[in-house]
Scaffold this motif. Sequence first.
Motif, PDB file in Angstrom:
ATOM      1  N   GLU A  99       0.817  -1.220   0.000  1.00  0.00           N
ATOM      2  CA  GLU A  99       0.000   0.000   0.000  1.00  0.00           C
ATOM      3  C   GLU A  99       0.847   1.265   0.000  1.00  0.00           C
ATOM      4  OE1 GLU A  99       0.080  -2.424   2.268  1.00  0.00           O
ATOM      5  OE2 GLU A  99      -1.905  -2.802   3.157  1.00  0.00           O
ATOM      6  N   LEU A 100       2.163   1.104   0.084  1.00  0.00           N
ATOM      7  CA  LEU A 100       3.053   2.260   0.106  1.00  0.00           C
ATOM      8  C   LEU A 100       3.905   2.301  -1.154  1.00  0.00           C
ATOM      9  CD1 LEU A 100       4.404   2.138   3.780  1.00  0.00           C
ATOM     10  CD2 LEU A 100       2.447   3.435   2.906  1.00  0.00           C
ATOM     11  N   VAL A 101       4.210   3.507  -1.595  1.00  0.00           N
ATOM     12  CA  VAL A 101       5.212   3.734  -2.636  1.00  0.00           C
ATOM     13  C   VAL A 101       6.466   4.216  -1.925  1.00  0.00           C
ATOM     14  CG1 VAL A 101       5.866   5.157  -4.610  1.00  0.00           C
ATOM     15  CG2 VAL A 101       3.517   4.322  -4.402  1.00  0.00           C
ATOM     16  N   SER A 102       7.583   3.514  -2.105  1.00  0.00           N
ATOM     17  CA  SER A 102       8.819   3.935  -1.457  1.00  0.00           C
ATOM     18  C   SER A 102       9.934   4.064  -2.479  1.00  0.00           C
ATOM     19  CB  SER A 102       9.223   2.960  -0.340  1.00  0.00           C
ATOM     20  OG  SER A 102       9.751   1.769  -0.860  1.00  0.00           O
ATOM     21  N   LEU A 103      10.806   5.022  -2.243  1.00  0.00           N
ATOM     22  CA  LEU A 103      11.948   5.274  -3.117  1.00  0.00           C
ATOM     23  C   LEU A 103      13.203   5.418  -2.268  1.00  0.00           C
ATOM     24  CD1 LEU A 103      10.338   7.927  -5.487  1.00  0.00           C
ATOM     25  CD2 LEU A 103      11.040   5.621  -6.145  1.00  0.00           C
ATOM     26  N   PRO A 104      14.350   4.962  -2.776  1.00  0.00           N
ATOM     27  CA  PRO A 104      15.591   5.108  -2.013  1.00  0.00           C
ATOM     28  C   PRO A 104      16.042   6.560  -1.953  1.00  0.00           C
ATOM     29  CG  PRO A 104      16.041   4.151  -4.155  1.00  0.00           C
ATOM     30  CD  PRO A 104      14.553   4.233  -4.040  1.00  0.00           C
ATOM     31  N   CYS A 105      16.506   6.969  -0.760  1.00  0.00           N
ATOM     32  CA  CYS A 105      17.023   8.335  -0.571  1.00  0.00           C
ATOM     33  C   CYS A 105      18.540   8.366  -0.687  1.00  0.00           C
ATOM     34  CB  CYS A 105      16.653   8.878   0.813  1.00  0.00           C
ATOM     35  SG  CYS A 105      14.905   9.013   1.141  1.00  0.00           S
ATOM     36  N   TYR A 106      19.191   7.547   0.134  1.00  0.00           N
ATOM     37  CA  TYR A 106      20.651   7.564   0.170  1.00  0.00           C
ATOM     38  C   TYR A 106      21.157   6.273   0.795  1.00  0.00           C
ATOM     39  CZ  TYR A 106      19.890   8.718   5.072  1.00  0.00           C
ATOM     40  OH  TYR A 106      19.487   8.665   6.387  1.00  0.00           O
ATOM     41  N   GLU A 107      22.432   5.977   0.539  1.00  0.00           N
ATOM     42  CA  GLU A 107      23.085   4.828   1.151  1.00  0.00           C
ATOM     43  C   GLU A 107      23.874   5.264   2.372  1.00  0.00           C
ATOM     44  OE1 GLU A 107      25.576   2.994  -1.785  1.00  0.00           O
ATOM     45  OE2 GLU A 107      24.085   1.439  -2.179  1.00  0.00           O
ATOM     46  N   VAL A 158      12.297   6.800   1.443  1.00  0.00           N
ATOM     47  CA  VAL A 158      11.191   7.702   1.719  1.00  0.00           C
ATOM     48  C   VAL A 158       9.933   7.052   1.150  1.00  0.00           C
ATOM     49  CG1 VAL A 158      11.592   9.010  -0.418  1.00  0.00           C
ATOM     50  CG2 VAL A 158      10.291  10.048   1.450  1.00  0.00           C
ATOM     51  N   ALA A 159       8.825   7.153   1.873  1.00  0.00           N
ATOM     52  CA  ALA A 159       7.608   6.451   1.456  1.00  0.00           C
ATOM     53  C   ALA A 159       6.382   7.342   1.590  1.00  0.00           C
ATOM     54  CB  ALA A 159       7.420   5.177   2.274  1.00  0.00           C
ATOM     55  N   PHE A 160       5.384   7.017   0.770  1.00  0.00           N
ATOM     56  CA  PHE A 160       4.102   7.724   0.754  1.00  0.00           C
ATOM     57  C   PHE A 160       3.001   6.687   0.585  1.00  0.00           C
ATOM     58  CE2 PHE A 160       7.429   9.809  -1.630  1.00  0.00           C
ATOM     59  CZ  PHE A 160       7.580  11.019  -0.972  1.00  0.00           C
ATOM     60  N   LYS A 161       1.821   7.020   1.031  1.00  0.00           N
ATOM     61  CA  LYS A 161       0.694   6.120   0.806  1.00  0.00           C
ATOM     62  C   LYS A 161       0.335   6.129  -0.670  1.00  0.00           C
ATOM     63  CE  LYS A 161      -3.845   4.883   2.610  1.00  0.00           C
ATOM     64  NZ  LYS A 161      -4.916   5.200   3.573  1.00  0.00           N
ATOM     65  N   ARG A 162       0.176   4.951  -1.234  1.00  0.00           N
ATOM     66  CA  ARG A 162      -0.112   4.833  -2.662  1.00  0.00           C
ATOM     67  C   ARG A 162      -1.413   5.563  -2.998  1.00  0.00           C
ATOM     68  NH1 ARG A 162       2.210   1.667  -6.237  1.00  0.00           N
ATOM     69  NH2 ARG A 162       3.216   0.419  -4.612  1.00  0.00           N
ATOM     70  N   GLY A 163      -1.366   6.367  -4.044  1.00  0.00           N
ATOM     71  CA  GLY A 163      -2.540   7.098  -4.491  1.00  0.00           C
ATOM     72  C   GLY A 163      -2.772   8.409  -3.787  1.00  0.00           C
ATOM     73  N   ALA A 164      -1.910   8.767  -2.825  1.00  0.00           N
ATOM     74  CA  ALA A 164      -2.110  10.015  -2.076  1.00  0.00           C
ATOM     75  C   ALA A 164      -1.790  11.220  -2.951  1.00  0.00           C
ATOM     76  CB  ALA A 164      -1.231  10.034  -0.830  1.00  0.00           C
ATOM     77  N   TYR A 165      -2.491  12.318  -2.701  1.00  0.00           N
ATOM     78  CA  TYR A 165      -2.177  13.585  -3.351  1.00  0.00           C
ATOM     79  C   TYR A 165      -1.228  14.359  -2.451  1.00  0.00           C
ATOM     80  CZ  TYR A 165      -2.560  18.311  -5.140  1.00  0.00           C
ATOM     81  OH  TYR A 165      -2.263  19.551  -5.626  1.00  0.00           O
ATOM     82  N   LEU A 166      -0.068  14.723  -2.971  1.00  0.00           N
ATOM     83  CA  LEU A 166       0.940  15.428  -2.183  1.00  0.00           C
ATOM     84  C   LEU A 166       1.012  16.894  -2.601  1.00  0.00           C
ATOM     85  CD1 LEU A 166       3.879  12.847  -2.112  1.00  0.00           C
ATOM     86  CD2 LEU A 166       1.975  13.106  -0.517  1.00  0.00           C
ATOM     87  N   ARG A 167       0.947  17.765  -1.619  1.00  0.00           N
ATOM     88  CA  ARG A 167       1.081  19.187  -1.892  1.00  0.00           C
ATOM     89  C   ARG A 167       2.500  19.510  -2.331  1.00  0.00           C
ATOM     90  NH1 ARG A 167      -1.165  20.625   3.876  1.00  0.00           N
ATOM     91  NH2 ARG A 167      -0.101  18.640   4.202  1.00  0.00           N
ATOM     92  N   GLN A 168       2.663  20.643  -2.988  1.00  0.00           N
ATOM     93  CA  GLN A 168       3.948  20.980  -3.579  1.00  0.00           C
ATOM     94  C   GLN A 168       5.063  21.024  -2.534  1.00  0.00           C
ATOM     95  OE1 GLN A 168       4.648  21.104  -6.743  1.00  0.00           O
ATOM     96  NE2 GLN A 168       6.803  21.588  -6.391  1.00  0.00           N
ATOM     97  N   TYR A 193       4.082   4.958 -12.435  1.00  0.00           N
ATOM     98  CA  TYR A 193       4.996   4.844 -13.568  1.00  0.00           C
ATOM     99  C   TYR A 193       6.417   4.506 -13.168  1.00  0.00           C
ATOM    100  CZ  TYR A 193       1.175   6.909 -16.186  1.00  0.00           C
ATOM    101  OH  TYR A 193      -0.042   7.160 -16.747  1.00  0.00           O
ATOM    102  N   ALA A 194       6.716   4.589 -11.882  1.00  0.00           N
ATOM    103  CA  ALA A 194       8.066   4.256 -11.401  1.00  0.00           C
ATOM    104  C   ALA A 194       7.938   3.760  -9.972  1.00  0.00           C
ATOM    105  CB  ALA A 194       8.964   5.489 -11.452  1.00  0.00           C
ATOM    106  N   THR A 195       8.773   2.810  -9.606  1.00  0.00           N
ATOM    107  CA  THR A 195       8.736   2.298  -8.245  1.00  0.00           C
ATOM    108  C   THR A 195      10.089   2.373  -7.566  1.00  0.00           C
ATOM    109  OG1 THR A 195       9.159   0.042  -9.066  1.00  0.00           O
ATOM    110  CG2 THR A 195       6.845   0.694  -8.725  1.00  0.00           C
ATOM    111  N   ASP A 196      11.172   2.473  -8.328  1.00  0.00           N
ATOM    112  CA  ASP A 196      12.484   2.462  -7.712  1.00  0.00           C
ATOM    113  C   ASP A 196      13.488   2.972  -8.733  1.00  0.00           C
ATOM    114  OD1 ASP A 196      14.408   1.986  -5.770  1.00  0.00           O
ATOM    115  OD2 ASP A 196      13.600   0.025  -5.277  1.00  0.00           O
ATOM    116  N   PHE A 197      14.703   3.211  -8.279  1.00  0.00           N
ATOM    117  CA  PHE A 197      15.792   3.503  -9.204  1.00  0.00           C
ATOM    118  C   PHE A 197      17.096   3.115  -8.516  1.00  0.00           C
ATOM    119  CE2 PHE A 197      17.257   7.192  -6.882  1.00  0.00           C
ATOM    120  CZ  PHE A 197      16.117   7.740  -6.345  1.00  0.00           C
ATOM    121  N   GLU A 198      18.126   2.921  -9.349  1.00  0.00           N
ATOM    122  CA  GLU A 198      19.413   2.491  -8.800  1.00  0.00           C
ATOM    123  C   GLU A 198      20.147   3.665  -8.194  1.00  0.00           C
ATOM    124  OE1 GLU A 198      20.582  -0.569  -8.616  1.00  0.00           O
ATOM    125  OE2 GLU A 198      18.725  -1.316  -9.486  1.00  0.00           O
ATOM    126  N   LEU A 199      20.733   3.439  -6.993  1.00  0.00           N
ATOM    127  CA  LEU A 199      21.569   4.475  -6.397  1.00  0.00           C
ATOM    128  C   LEU A 199      22.914   4.496  -7.095  1.00  0.00           C
ATOM    129  CD1 LEU A 199      20.748   3.866  -2.633  1.00  0.00           C
ATOM    130  CD2 LEU A 199      20.412   5.981  -3.857  1.00  0.00           C
TER     131      LEU A 199
END
Length: 314
Positions: free
Chosen positions: A157-165, A273-283, A308-314
């Motif tokens: 239910e969450l969308v998460s993306l890597p921040c840093y190692e 860093v993670a957000f609830k899937r489908g949430a609207y985020l303010r600027q 359209y994206a779920t992750d990326f390589e650090l």
Amino acid sequence: MNLHQFRFVQEAARRNLNLTEAAKALHTSQPGVSKAIIELEDELGVEIFTRHGKRLKRITEPGQAVLRSIEIILREVGNLKRIGEEYSRQDHGTLSIATTHTQARYVLPVPVARLRETYPQVHISLHQGAPDQVARMLLDETAEIGIATESLSGYAELVSLPCYEWQHVLVLPCAHPLARTDQRLSLEDLAREPLITYHPSFTGRTRIDQAFATRKLSPRIVLEAIDSDVIKTYVRLGLGIGIVAEMAVRDDPATDLVVRPLADLLGRNVARVAFKRGAYLRQFVLEFASMLGERLSPALIARALDGYATDFEL
């Protein structure tokens, strides 16, 4: 049917079918919650919950489908409110952040200060907890954004993306035999020492345990804590040598402890860093999130939330 009924059903499910606890959370009466749920069931023509007397026992199969629809409806209601808030007051509001103690203490002060400089009318609400609690706060919409190393990628239910190692480091008194910088450390060296490190659910502890288990070693962990400063304090008292996150010593001016990197032995960790899937985020939420990692951007985060994206390589 109405939004009150939807919220009552959702809260009953969240509170393990305890209507008394659901009523407390919603600041209403238990009979009122029970009546609203029954009225919704009558209108839909299905039982959402099975009952034993007046007690809810379990969620029915059609009830599971109803709950999924309610989740979507209430999420979109929340999004509508946030859209209205953003376009009526572009630079005002509250940013609710759920994170661990380590992130709150050592990582977030700079991006929080930068956000406050850019948006002085934005109020920051910081919620600290274990990684699983961080995830739960996002799912319950107590927070809009969550930052942690453990757990966040494990929730569909969450969308998460890597921040840093980052890596763990060894902290030990200057006079300790392992403090010599010309000595190559091994996991066997560490396993022979009394160790002080994080509680199992915090700050990359999983990676520490896995490293020792892979080598079939049983480390002597004499003290566990959630606070890096506490770990360093007990190292100074002579209880053992410590394993902490590198950010906990990066700006530490203390000269009575030696710091040795452990990436070669324990591997590297990824804060997410993670957000609830489908949430609207303010600027301002998107801008704050982009401050947490060099490759994060408001556009990338928006694409991830859109699927359209779920992750990326650090």
